[in-house]
Write a protein that holds these residues in place. Structure first.
Motif, mmCIF file in Angstrom:
data_model
loop_
_atom_site.group_PDB
_atom_site.id
_atom_site.type_symbol
_atom_site.label_atom_id
_atom_site.label_comp_id
_atom_site.label_asym_id
_atom_site.label_seq_id
_atom_site.Cartn_x
_atom_site.Cartn_y
_atom_site.Cartn_z
ATOM 1 N N GLY A 147 0.692 -1.261 0.003
ATOM 2 C CA GLY A 147 -0.085 0.157 -0.005
ATOM 3 C C GLY A 147 0.900 1.148 -0.029
ATOM 4 N N HIS A 148 1.864 1.084 0.743
ATOM 5 C CA HIS A 148 2.691 2.360 0.822
ATOM 6 C C HIS A 148 3.656 2.666 -0.797
ATOM 7 C CE1 HIS A 148 3.644 1.076 5.110
ATOM 8 N NE2 HIS A 148 2.767 2.270 4.996
ATOM 9 N N LEU A 149 3.396 1.673 -1.719
ATOM 10 C CA LEU A 149 4.173 1.927 -2.763
ATOM 11 C C LEU A 149 3.229 2.956 -3.907
ATOM 12 C CD1 LEU A 149 5.808 -1.331 -4.081
ATOM 13 C CD2 LEU A 149 6.857 0.614 -3.005
ATOM 14 N N ILE A 150 1.830 2.865 -3.602
ATOM 15 C CA ILE A 150 0.926 3.351 -4.283
ATOM 16 C C ILE A 150 1.379 4.981 -4.797
ATOM 17 C CG2 ILE A 150 -1.539 4.011 -4.705
ATOM 18 C CD1 ILE A 150 -0.791 0.940 -4.765
ATOM 19 N N PRO A 151 1.241 5.762 -3.856
ATOM 20 C CA PRO A 151 1.694 7.060 -4.145
ATOM 21 C C PRO A 151 3.231 7.321 -4.953
ATOM 22 C CG PRO A 151 1.660 6.730 -1.710
ATOM 23 C CD PRO A 151 1.192 5.775 -2.370
ATOM 24 N N PHE A 152 4.026 6.285 -4.579
ATOM 25 C CA PHE A 152 5.389 6.638 -5.324
ATOM 26 C C PHE A 152 5.592 5.838 -6.693
ATOM 27 C CE2 PHE A 152 6.423 6.475 -0.505
ATOM 28 C CZ PHE A 152 7.053 7.816 -0.499
ATOM 29 N N ILE A 153 4.591 4.807 -6.876
ATOM 30 C CA ILE A 153 4.423 4.257 -8.322
ATOM 31 C C ILE A 153 3.873 5.509 -9.210
ATOM 32 C CG2 ILE A 153 3.110 2.687 -9.653
ATOM 33 C CD1 ILE A 153 3.323 0.685 -7.259
ATOM 34 N N PHE A 154 3.089 6.130 -8.636
ATOM 35 C CA PHE A 154 2.302 7.233 -9.495
ATOM 36 C C PHE A 154 3.183 8.238 -9.566
ATOM 37 C CE2 PHE A 154 -0.958 10.511 -10.005
ATOM 38 C CZ PHE A 154 -1.553 9.911 -11.152
ATOM 39 N N THR A 155 4.000 8.653 -8.565
ATOM 40 C CA THR A 155 4.769 9.941 -8.770
ATOM 41 C C THR A 155 5.901 9.581 -9.857
ATOM 42 O OG1 THR A 155 4.047 10.366 -6.131
ATOM 43 C CG2 THR A 155 6.309 11.583 -7.413
ATOM 44 N N LYS A 156 6.274 8.480 -9.717
ATOM 45 C CA LYS A 156 7.434 7.920 -10.827
ATOM 46 C C LYS A 156 6.742 8.366 -11.977
ATOM 47 C CE LYS A 156 10.024 4.786 -12.907
ATOM 48 N NZ LYS A 156 10.928 5.638 -14.089
ATOM 49 N N TRP A 157 5.417 7.796 -12.224
ATOM 50 C CA TRP A 157 4.857 8.179 -13.551
ATOM 51 C C TRP A 157 4.811 9.455 -13.870
ATOM 52 C CZ3 TRP A 157 0.086 10.065 -15.414
ATOM 53 C CH2 TRP A 157 -0.071 10.081 -16.577
ATOM 54 N N LEU A 158 4.374 10.215 -12.985
ATOM 55 C CA LEU A 158 4.071 11.632 -13.289
ATOM 56 C C LEU A 158 5.673 12.315 -13.670
ATOM 57 C CD1 LEU A 158 1.808 12.592 -10.445
ATOM 58 C CD2 LEU A 158 1.399 12.844 -12.846
ATOM 59 N N GLN A 159 6.704 11.948 -12.795
ATOM 60 C CA GLN A 159 7.961 12.331 -13.154
ATOM 61 C C GLN A 159 8.656 12.116 -14.596
ATOM 62 O OE1 GLN A 159 11.466 10.485 -11.341
ATOM 63 N NE2 GLN A 159 11.748 12.999 -10.299
ATOM 64 N N ASP A 160 8.248 10.902 -14.957
ATOM 65 C CA ASP A 160 8.585 10.664 -16.322
ATOM 66 C C ASP A 160 7.619 11.255 -17.303
ATOM 67 O OD1 ASP A 160 10.337 8.694 -15.129
ATOM 68 O OD2 ASP A 160 9.196 6.987 -15.599
ATOM 69 N N VAL A 161 6.451 11.337 -17.349
ATOM 70 C CA VAL A 161 5.697 11.594 -18.414
ATOM 71 C C VAL A 161 5.764 13.204 -18.401
ATOM 72 C CG1 VAL A 161 4.014 9.842 -18.455
ATOM 73 C CG2 VAL A 161 3.380 12.013 -17.347
ATOM 74 N N PHE A 162 6.058 14.340 -17.390
ATOM 75 C CA PHE A 162 5.944 15.271 -17.371
ATOM 76 C C PHE A 162 7.565 15.919 -17.369
ATOM 77 C CE2 PHE A 162 1.615 15.105 -15.914
ATOM 78 C CZ PHE A 162 0.888 15.814 -16.735
ATOM 79 N N ASP A 163 8.428 14.883 -17.226
ATOM 80 C CA ASP A 163 9.954 15.335 -16.946
ATOM 81 C C ASP A 163 10.181 16.653 -16.001
ATOM 82 O OD1 ASP A 163 12.545 15.364 -17.587
ATOM 83 O OD2 ASP A 163 12.214 16.725 -19.426
ATOM 84 N N ILE A 164 9.910 16.333 -14.715
ATOM 85 C CA ILE A 164 10.013 17.275 -13.902
ATOM 86 C C ILE A 164 10.795 16.922 -12.514
ATOM 87 C CG2 ILE A 164 7.983 19.129 -14.332
ATOM 88 C CD1 ILE A 164 6.269 17.213 -12.630
ATOM 89 N N PRO A 165 11.234 17.732 -11.728
ATOM 90 C CA PRO A 165 11.842 17.561 -10.381
ATOM 91 C C PRO A 165 10.892 17.000 -9.626
ATOM 92 C CG PRO A 165 12.158 19.950 -10.761
ATOM 93 C CD PRO A 165 11.238 19.293 -11.852
ATOM 94 N N LEU A 166 11.510 16.279 -8.515
ATOM 95 C CA LEU A 166 10.530 15.713 -7.352
ATOM 96 C C LEU A 166 11.350 15.978 -6.079
ATOM 97 C CD1 LEU A 166 8.602 13.742 -5.909
ATOM 98 C CD2 LEU A 166 9.889 12.081 -7.116
ATOM 99 N N VAL A 167 10.627 16.237 -5.044
ATOM 100 C CA VAL A 167 11.301 16.328 -3.708
ATOM 101 C C VAL A 167 10.539 15.293 -2.722
ATOM 102 C CG1 VAL A 167 12.322 18.466 -3.783
ATOM 103 C CG2 VAL A 167 9.943 18.349 -2.916
ATOM 104 N N ILE A 168 11.205 14.546 -1.961
ATOM 105 C CA ILE A 168 10.249 13.502 -1.197
ATOM 106 C C ILE A 168 10.692 13.909 0.290
ATOM 107 C CG2 ILE A 168 10.409 11.165 -0.686
ATOM 108 C CD1 ILE A 168 10.520 10.619 -3.444
#
Ligand code: TRP
Length: 476
Positions: A178-199
């Motif tokens: 369950g903990h992976l859900i936001p991270f799996i999705f955030t990784k997809w967003l990072q890839d398709v929009f090509d943007i930086p991410l802070v965690i």
């Protein structure tokens, strides 16, 4: 093909009495200042009984209030009267529960929180702007609610970039699927929009809320970072930070914390988070720390001191109170409001009345589980919407809406057509519970094994790289 739902065998009254006795036991141990491990074990037992109680009766356990008449259970353990309810769902950063076997009523939550629904139109728009097929979490409403996502897309279309912010409270070494859900999705967003991410890893938060040492919380943060990195984030576009480290090192971050602190009153956080006079002052000021990463100038090494870069936060809906507060403060301190994408919860194995919880081993599939453990847990604990006998199941079909194995497939099976066929076959009675579980087991095992292989590749050196403040690839 029945699934043993342990709770259903015990009557609501018996469970109630057991729970009351266990509550007294915990209080007794605490008063007697018993050893920590002993108290913890008793508390775990108490929590488990509470989950069982809710499972069986569809009601929250309340001391002094024995179960009511309508706490009857149906054949397969589904709470009677639960379906269709929703007014009494509890959703805040510390508790998630509902009496409804289908899970929390998310449409009602949108109304209650005042956010907006992610409708077909918005999903289509994400597809158009990103040029990519929408992630299955978007296609299937796993991310179901948002704030200001249209504004983010408007700006992006005009070449105005944005950044992603998400986080995790490192309360133990053990992370579950369950903990992976936001991270799996955030990784997809990072890839398709090509943007930086802070965690943000809120080791400070867990120290304040739990009975853990600072050292342990920080160690869990670093261990959790490995699981997060194993989701495939791009090191050139991702900064992972522990509050305990970065707060002390970055004057800019701390300045934003203080600005937020000056603009939120005790009354406001009491209203938003339910803090009381006896909560420690660390808790009361913590929301300012979770707010700060929403402002780009908290990361001068990435954004060159700019304060106007739009932030988008993918998170589970229970984190929304933090960001309602943040969005309220932002314009008053001269910053843009962060936009949000909210996900549903990942159901516990025992049923969608609660979310998967790392503190209840039987409710969770851990990222460290072996294929065999995964198989056994699903076969033994995954709540079934199937009928009690094969004959009945063939005749009447199963209920996919309350079936945890089916719900998990909606998160992890990529193929839409295959998923729909499974739903139809299960509902018609063609597919038996054991067969459905087998499909889930075969879907999850390779996902977890591959995660474990990627995690093994993550060295201390890699973690250090991700966690070092540094410039990222970012085109302003
Ligand atoms: N409070 C969150 C938790 O306990 C961790 C967190 C911090 C977070 N910042 C966030 C989660 C931003 C989502 C988005 O898990």
């Amino acid at each position: 093909m029945t699934d043993s739902q342990g709770g259903a065998a015990t009557s609501p009254m018996e469970l109630y009495e057991k729970l009351t006795a266990q509550g007294e036991e915990v209080r007794g141990l605490k008063t007697a200042k018993a050893e920590k491990a002993e108290v913890e074990a008793a508390v775990q037992m108490l929590l488990k009984l509470k989950v069982d109680y809710k499972q069986t009766t569809g009601q929250d356990y309340k001391a002094g209030c024995p179960p009511s008449e309508n706490a009857a259970v149906t054949d397969n353990g589904t709470a009677a009267g639960g379906v269709g309810a929703g007014g009494d769902d509890t959703v805040d950063p510390w508790n998630v529960s509902t009496t409804n076997a289908k899970g929390v009523d998310y449409d009602k939550l949108i109304v209650r929180f005042g956010s907006s629904k992610i409708d077909k139109e918005l999903v289509d728009r994400v597809e158009k702007v990103s040029g990519q097929k929408p992630h299955r979490f978007l296609r299937r409403g796993k991310f179901f609610s948002h704030r200001d996502m249209n504004q983010v897309l408007d700006a992006y279309e005009k070449q105005k970039s944005f950044y992603l912010y998400t986080g995790r409270g490192p309360s133990s070494e053990a992370m579950h699927v369950g903990h992976l859900i936001p991270f799996i999705f955030t990784k997809w967003l990072q890839d398709v929009f090509d943007i930086p991410l802070v965690i943000q890893l809120t080791d400070d938060e867990k120290y304040l809320w739990k009975d853990l040492s600072l050292e342990d919380c920080h160690r869990f943060a670093v261990e959790n970072a490995k699981d997060i990195i194993a989701c495939g984030f791009d090191v050139n576009k991702t900064f992972i930070f522990s509050d305990l480290e970065y707060m002390g090192a970055s004057s800019d971050f701390y300045r934003n914390v203080v600005k937020v602190q000056k603009h939120v009153t005790f009354n406001q956080v009491k209203g938003i988070f339910g803090f009381t006079d006896s909560d420690c002052i660390g808790k009361i000021s913590f929301p300012a720390i979770q707010a700060a990463p929403s402002f780009s100038n908290s990361f001068p090494q990435i954004f060159g001191g700019r304060k106007d870069i739009q932030c988008l936060i993918p998170c589970a809906i229970d984190q929304d109170p933090y960001f309602r507060m943040t969005r309220d403060v932002a314009p008053r301190i001269g910053y843009p409001k962060p936009a949000l994408l909210h996900s549903t919860f990942f159901p516990a194995l025992q049923g969608a009345q609660t979310k998967m919880s790392a503190s209840d081993a039987n409710s969770s599939i851990f990222l460290t589980d072996t294929p065999k453990q995964i198989k056994n847990k699903i076969n033994k604990h995954a709540f079934s919407g199937g009928k009690d006998t094969v004959e009945e199941h063939r005749k009447h079909g199963g209920n996919a809406d309350v079936d945890v194995s089916f719900m998990y497939l909606t998160f992890f099976l990529e193929d839409d057509e295959q998923l729909e066929k499974i739903r139809q076959d299960y509902t018609s009675g063609n597919l038996l519970t054991g067969e459905l579980k087998k499909l889930l087991i075969e879907t999850l095992q390779p996902i977890i094994t591959q995660h474990q292989e990627r995690r093994k590749q993550v060295t201390d050196e890699t973690v250090k790289q991700f966690m070092t403040p540094r410039p990222l690839n970012f085109k302003i």
